[in-house]
Motif scaffolding. Structure first.
Motif, PDB file in Angstrom:
ATOM      1  N   MET A  46       0.825  -1.204   0.000  1.00  9.19           N
ATOM      2  CA  MET A  46       0.000   0.000   0.000  1.00  9.19           C
ATOM      3  C   MET A  46       0.865   1.262   0.000  1.00  9.19           C
ATOM      4  O   MET A  46       0.534   2.252  -0.644  1.00  9.19           O
ATOM      5  N   LEU A  47       1.991   1.220   0.699  1.00 10.93           N
ATOM      6  CA  LEU A  47       2.885   2.366   0.745  1.00 10.93           C
ATOM      7  C   LEU A  47       3.433   2.681  -0.643  1.00 10.93           C
ATOM      8  O   LEU A  47       3.532   3.847  -1.052  1.00 10.93           O
ATOM      9  N   ILE A  48       3.789   1.642  -1.398  1.00 14.66           N
ATOM     10  CA  ILE A  48       4.281   1.832  -2.766  1.00 14.66           C
ATOM     11  C   ILE A  48       3.187   2.429  -3.650  1.00 14.66           C
ATOM     12  O   ILE A  48       3.441   3.341  -4.456  1.00 14.66           O
ATOM     13  N   ILE A  49       1.950   1.931  -3.477  1.00 13.71           N
ATOM     14  CA  ILE A  49       0.834   2.443  -4.277  1.00 13.71           C
ATOM     15  C   ILE A  49       0.569   3.910  -3.963  1.00 13.71           C
ATOM     16  O   ILE A  49       0.374   4.730  -4.867  1.00 13.71           O
ATOM     17  N   TYR A  50       0.564   4.262  -2.674  1.00 11.86           N
ATOM     18  CA  TYR A  50       0.333   5.659  -2.280  1.00 11.86           C
ATOM     19  C   TYR A  50       1.395   6.567  -2.890  1.00 11.86           C
ATOM     20  O   TYR A  50       1.110   7.672  -3.365  1.00 11.86           O
ATOM     21  N   THR A  51       2.641   6.108  -2.839  1.00 13.89           N
ATOM     22  CA  THR A  51       3.732   6.919  -3.368  1.00 13.89           C
ATOM     23  C   THR A  51       3.534   7.196  -4.855  1.00 13.89           C
ATOM     24  O   THR A  51       3.677   8.333  -5.319  1.00 13.89           O
ATOM     25  N   PHE A  52       3.199   6.163  -5.605  1.00 15.35           N
ATOM     26  CA  PHE A  52       3.034   6.314  -7.057  1.00 15.35           C
ATOM     27  C   PHE A  52       1.825   7.186  -7.407  1.00 15.35           C
ATOM     28  O   PHE A  52       1.932   8.136  -8.187  1.00 15.35           O
ATOM     29  N   PHE A  54      -0.182   9.315  -5.523  1.00 17.76           N
ATOM     30  CA  PHE A  54      -0.279  10.686  -5.034  1.00 17.76           C
ATOM     31  C   PHE A  54       0.929  11.545  -5.413  1.00 17.76           C
ATOM     32  O   PHE A  54       0.798  12.745  -5.640  1.00 17.76           O
ATOM     33  N   SER A  55       2.100  10.936  -5.476  1.00 21.03           N
ATOM     34  CA  SER A  55       3.292  11.740  -5.757  1.00 21.03           C
ATOM     35  C   SER A  55       3.589  11.866  -7.243  1.00 21.03           C
ATOM     36  O   SER A  55       3.971  12.935  -7.713  1.00 21.03           O
ATOM     37  N   TYR A  56       3.424  10.778  -7.993  1.00 17.96           N
ATOM     38  CA  TYR A  56       3.785  10.802  -9.406  1.00 17.96           C
ATOM     39  C   TYR A  56       2.597  11.095 -10.319  1.00 17.96           C
ATOM     40  O   TYR A  56       2.746  11.772 -11.332  1.00 17.96           O
ATOM     41  N   VAL A  57       1.419  10.550  -9.969  1.00 16.44           N
ATOM     42  CA  VAL A  57       0.244  10.762 -10.815  1.00 16.44           C
ATOM     43  C   VAL A  57      -0.406  12.106 -10.518  1.00 16.44           C
ATOM     44  O   VAL A  57      -0.600  12.940 -11.406  1.00 16.44           O
ATOM     45  N   PHE A  58      -0.748  12.347  -9.232  1.00 21.19           N
ATOM     46  CA  PHE A  58      -1.421  13.593  -8.857  1.00 21.19           C
ATOM     47  C   PHE A  58      -0.454  14.740  -8.597  1.00 21.19           C
ATOM     48  O   PHE A  58      -0.874  15.886  -8.490  1.00 21.19           O
ATOM     49  N   GLN A  59       0.843  14.426  -8.491  1.00 23.00           N
ATOM     50  CA  GLN A  59       1.847  15.450  -8.202  1.00 23.00           C
ATOM     51  C   GLN A  59       1.471  16.259  -6.952  1.00 23.00           C
ATOM     52  O   GLN A  59       1.640  17.476  -6.897  1.00 23.00           O
ATOM     53  N   ALA A  60       0.949  15.567  -5.967  1.00 30.51           N
ATOM     54  CA  ALA A  60       0.483  16.234  -4.749  1.00 30.51           C
ATOM     55  C   ALA A  60       1.663  16.549  -3.832  1.00 30.51           C
ATOM     56  O   ALA A  60       2.678  15.853  -3.829  1.00 30.51           O
ATOM     57  N   ARG A  61       1.497  17.611  -3.060  1.00 30.36           N
ATOM     58  CA  ARG A  61       2.513  18.008  -2.079  1.00 30.36           C
ATOM     59  C   ARG A  61       1.830  18.365  -0.770  1.00 30.36           C
ATOM     60  O   ARG A  61       0.643  18.661  -0.730  1.00 30.36           O
ATOM     61  N   TRP A  62       2.606  18.332   0.307  1.00 30.60           N
ATOM     62  CA  TRP A  62       2.077  18.603   1.642  1.00 30.60           C
ATOM     63  C   TRP A  62       2.702  19.895   2.156  1.00 30.60           C
ATOM     64  O   TRP A  62       3.902  20.132   1.946  1.00 30.60           O
ATOM     65  N   PRO A  63       1.918  20.744   2.849  1.00 31.73           N
ATOM     66  CA  PRO A  63       2.461  22.034   3.315  1.00 31.73           C
ATOM     67  C   PRO A  63       3.693  21.917   4.192  1.00 31.73           C
ATOM     68  O   PRO A  63       4.544  22.800   4.200  1.00 31.73           O
ATOM     69  N   ALA A  64       3.800  20.801   4.954  1.00 34.07           N
ATOM     70  CA  ALA A  64       4.899  20.696   5.929  1.00 34.07           C
ATOM     71  C   ALA A  64       6.066  19.861   5.438  1.00 34.07           C
ATOM     72  O   ALA A  64       6.806  19.308   6.235  1.00 34.07           O
ATOM     73  N   MET A  65       6.241  19.758   4.118  1.00 38.75           N
ATOM     74  CA  MET A  65       7.367  18.997   3.594  1.00 38.75           C
ATOM     75  C   MET A  65       8.676  19.537   4.169  1.00 38.75           C
ATOM     76  O   MET A  65       8.916  20.738   4.142  1.00 38.75           O
ATOM     77  N   LYS A  66       9.523  18.601   4.681  1.00 34.80           N
ATOM     78  CA  LYS A  66      10.748  19.070   5.345  1.00 34.80           C
ATOM     79  C   LYS A  66      12.027  18.466   4.767  1.00 34.80           C
ATOM     80  O   LYS A  66      13.107  18.771   5.212  1.00 34.80           O
ATOM     81  N   TRP A  72       8.771  10.313  -1.289  1.00 34.12           N
ATOM     82  CA  TRP A  72       8.693   9.372  -0.180  1.00 34.12           C
ATOM     83  C   TRP A  72       8.040  10.014   1.041  1.00 34.12           C
ATOM     84  O   TRP A  72       7.241   9.387   1.730  1.00 34.12           O
ATOM     85  N   GLU A  73       8.388  11.258   1.303  1.00 34.22           N
ATOM     86  CA  GLU A  73       7.831  11.913   2.483  1.00 34.22           C
ATOM     87  C   GLU A  73       6.320  12.039   2.381  1.00 34.22           C
ATOM     88  O   GLU A  73       5.600  11.819   3.348  1.00 34.22           O
ATOM     89  N   PHE A  74       5.819  12.370   1.202  1.00 35.25           N
ATOM     90  CA  PHE A  74       4.381  12.485   1.026  1.00 35.25           C
ATOM     91  C   PHE A  74       3.705  11.142   1.266  1.00 35.25           C
ATOM     92  O   PHE A  74       2.649  11.072   1.897  1.00 35.25           O
ATOM     93  N   ALA A  75       4.317  10.064   0.771  1.00 34.39           N
ATOM     94  CA  ALA A  75       3.760   8.728   0.998  1.00 34.39           C
ATOM     95  C   ALA A  75       3.722   8.398   2.485  1.00 34.39           C
ATOM     96  O   ALA A  75       2.738   7.852   2.989  1.00 34.39           O
ATOM     97  N   PHE A  76       4.779   8.748   3.203  1.00 24.84           N
ATOM     98  CA  PHE A  76       4.829   8.468   4.637  1.00 24.84           C
ATOM     99  C   PHE A  76       3.799   9.300   5.398  1.00 24.84           C
ATOM    100  O   PHE A  76       3.217   8.836   6.386  1.00 24.84           O
TER     101      PHE A  76
END
Length: 269
Positions: A46-52, A54-66, A72-76
């Protein structure tokens, strides 16, 4: 199996609780080739699926990226939100039919039915802890960070446990008398997924709705998971005290309701 004396407390039933918990864990993976390895394999996949997605398909980002390892951080971040929510979801979905599907226990006068929600909660907690270990290992390997506040997760889990005990005792008792509760819980879980910060940051909620949004205990729990595991931040102590106090009361009332309601289980089933 030796049963505890009549009208037992949860503490006196602890050996029976553990025996039923281990039995349920064994039955869950009985007949499979990988057995308990599925507990680790499922979250990894599931972690691999989330990474692909949300990060690669939707190009989503999180406000608190550090970190620079943003994918990987977005998936986590997503995984950290799903760990407590999946536990909550499992209890909500299983509780309505928990007693209904255990008529053999209901017919045993001395069997402590109140331990059944505890047993299934323990099984869900063990799975949750495995997922948390996978998440911690992932952050250490891919993000090369270890949170100094990880120990505070020991304070977040009691809040999560009390919330699910409240749901378990309340809903499992209601499910005996109102069978429609099983269908309504499906809708309830879906609603809670979208009004909890599983896939988005709480900061995305407009300021005028923040007060109402914080009334959801999963908001505090999910945020605290991310703070303690990913970002090395301390939990909100004021919110922790408030939610512990509220959930201690609701858990006690839910338990009392179950003990009163169970007197009629045999007549209904």
């Amino acid at each position: 199996m030796d049963l505890p004396p009549s009208r037992p407390s949860l503490w006196r039933s602890r050996h029976l609780i553990w025996e039923l918990t281990t039995r349920e864990l064994k039955q869950r993976y009985r007949g499979t080739y990988l057995g308990g390895i599925w507990s680790v394999l499922n979250p990894l996949v599931m972690l691999i699926i989330y990474t692909f997605v949300f990060s690669y398909v939707f190009q989503a980002r999180w406000p608190a990226m550090k970190t620079s390892a943003s994918n990987w951080e977005f998936a986590f971040i997503l995984f950290a939100g799903l760990i407590p929510f999946n536990l909550f979801s499992e209890i909500c979905n299983r509780s309505p039919m928990l007693i209904v599907n255990s008529p053999g226990y209901v017919k045993k006068v001395v069997f402590p039915l109140e331990i059944l929600p505890v047993v299934y909660l323990l099984v869900a907690i063990i799975t949750s802890l495995i997922n948390t270990l996978v998440l911690f290992s992932g952050t250490a390997i891919f993000l090369k960070t270890i949170s100094p506040m990880l120990y505070q997760l020991l304070l977040v889990y009691p809040v999560l446990i009390l919330l699910n005990l409240t749901v378990g005792w309340l809903v499992s008792a209601l499910g005996v008398y109102i069978r429609d509760i099983a269908q309504s819980m499906v809708f309830f879980v879906q609603m809670m997924m979208f009004i909890s910060p599983v896939f988005y940051s709480p900061s995305a909620i407009p300021e005028r709705f923040q007060g109402i949004y914080q009334l959801n205990p999963l908001t505090f729990i999910i945020t605290s998971f991310r703070q303690t595991i990913l970002w090395g931040e301390s939990i909100n102590w004021a919110q922790w005290v408030v939610w512990m106090a509220i959930l201690l009361v609701t858990t006690f009332l839910s338990y009392k309701w179950f003990m009163r309601a169970k007197r009629g289980f045999a007549d209904v089933l």
